[in-house]
Structure formats: structure tokens, C-alpha cells
Scaffold this active site. Structure first.
Site, PDB file in Angstrom:
ATOM      1  N   CYS A 197       0.847  -1.209  -0.060  1.00 28.82           N
ATOM      2  CA  CYS A 197      -0.097   0.079  -0.230  1.00 28.82           C
ATOM      3  C   CYS A 197       0.779   1.383   0.018  1.00 28.82           C
ATOM      4  O   CYS A 197       1.771   1.430   0.749  1.00 28.82           O
ATOM      5  CB  CYS A 197      -0.999  -0.068   1.078  1.00 28.82           C
ATOM      6  SG  CYS A 197      -1.095   1.476   2.282  1.00 28.82           S
ATOM      7  N   CYS A 205       1.069   3.483   3.018  1.00 23.99           N
ATOM      8  CA  CYS A 205       1.872   2.652   4.233  1.00 23.99           C
ATOM      9  C   CYS A 205       3.121   2.984   3.909  1.00 23.99           C
ATOM     10  O   CYS A 205       3.925   3.141   4.932  1.00 23.99           O
ATOM     11  CB  CYS A 205       1.532   1.140   4.073  1.00 23.99           C
ATOM     12  SG  CYS A 205      -0.301   0.794   4.294  1.00 23.99           S
TER      13      CYS A 205
END
Ligand SMILES: *[C@@H]1O[C@H](CO)[C@@H](O)[C@H](O)[C@H]1NC(C)=O
Length: 167
Positions: free
Chosen positions: A65, A68
Site C-alpha cells: 500500500c 503505508c
């Protein structure tokens, strides 16, 4: 020994003797080893059950992600204040993470109703061990950290939550 090695050693020694006089900027800029504790299905309950820290933060993330990945250095910066041998506030908060994109952690992430990445949850370590969280149920053991988007915001949140200015 090379002079580069000696310089590095000197820097390390200087840092190890200056922990009381570090400024916020120094602390937040320290780079180096991963201070965040990586947990998985096998280690999660046991590690948190044994943790002497007063509080734990778990970052549920997915390694693919982009948000992230962007968030990683922020979380690392804050973790260096609390985790590891050079922690400014050792023993207070243990900062951990779980990769929910790893299939082995799916059940663990479901236990804590992970709905987005990264998701930060705050609570006593012992409650995380074998614990579960459902945002729809009344539960004051865990608190989602809604605004920890940068290192500074996360620190602010923590300062407010524990009612004192840590840094
Ligand atoms: C879980 O994490 C531990 C410690 O990092 C590691 O040794 C272990 O291999 C991991 N478990 C699995 C099933 O990958």
C-alpha cells in the site's frame, strides 16, 4: 580500521552519551535500525502478553500500500523514541506493526476489524494479547488513532492521550 569506520564509531559514541540533551529535532532525525517491532500471527499474542510497556500501538498495514510506504518513516521516527536501546522514553509505549497483506496474518487482522491501511490502534499490551476489537461495540480498551498521519501528529496524539508532554 578505515577512518570512515572510526568516524561512524565516534558518532555512535557521541549519540550514546547525549541522550539527555537531545532536542526533538535530533531525536526525530536519528536514522538507523528499524525500531518498530514486526509481529505476526505466531508472535503477536506472546510478545504483547510479555511486554512490560504501559501501552502498545499496533500499525496494521499492507506492504504493497503506497500510503503505508509513505507513512513508514513517520512511524519509525516516533518508534525510535520509545523502542530500542536508544529510546528516550523506554518502557512506556511499545510500537509494533502487522503486515495484513501477508496471508498468515489475515485472522489476526480480522480480530481487530482492520478496515483500511495503515490503521493504528492504541491499548494496553495485555489487552491486545488474545484481544479483539470491534468499532461497532462499546469498548474502551482500544482506541483507534485517528490522526497520526505524520510523526508530529502521532506524537501530539500520544501526548494528549497520556496527558503529558513527552517531547
Ligand atoms: C513471525 O515472526 C518471527 C519473528 O520475526 C519470525 O521468526 C517467524 O518466521 C515469523 N513467522 C512466520 C510464520 O513467518
Amino acid at each position: 580500521m578505515s577512518s570512515l569506520f572510526l568516524s561512524l564509531l565516534l558518532v555512535l559514541l557521541l549519540f550514546s552519551h547525549s541522550s539527555d540533551s537531545r532536542s526533538v529535532a535530533d531525536v526525530l532525525d536519528l536514522s538507523g535500525a528499524d525500531a518498530v517491532v514486526d509481529l505476526n500471527r505466531t508472535t503477536f499474542d506472546d510478545f504483547l502478553k510479555k511486554s512490560p510497556a504501559g501501552f502498545a500501538i499496533v500499525e496494521f498495514f499492507a506492504h504493497w500500500c503506497p500510503a503505508c510506504r509513505n507513512y513508514k518513516p513517520h512511524y519509525e521516527k516516533v518508534a525510535r523514541l520509545f523502542n530500542g536501546p536508544h529510546a528516550v522514553h523506554p518502557g512506556l509505549i511499545v510500537m509494533t506493526r502487522v503486515d495484513c497483506a501477508d496471508k498468515m496474518n489475515t485472522d489476526l487482522c480480522n480480530r481487530f476489524s482492520v478496515s483500511h491501511y495503515p490503521m493504528l490502534l492504541w491499548g494496553p499490551p495485555i489487552k491486545f494479547a488474545a484481544g479483539r476489537w470491534d468499532p461497532k461495540k462499546q469498548n474502551n480498551e482500544f482506541q483507534p488513532i485517528e490522526d497520526g498521519r505524520t510523526a508530529e501528529r502521532l506524537l501530539n496524539w500520544i501526548n494528549k492521550r497520556i496527558g503529558r508532554q513527552l517531547i
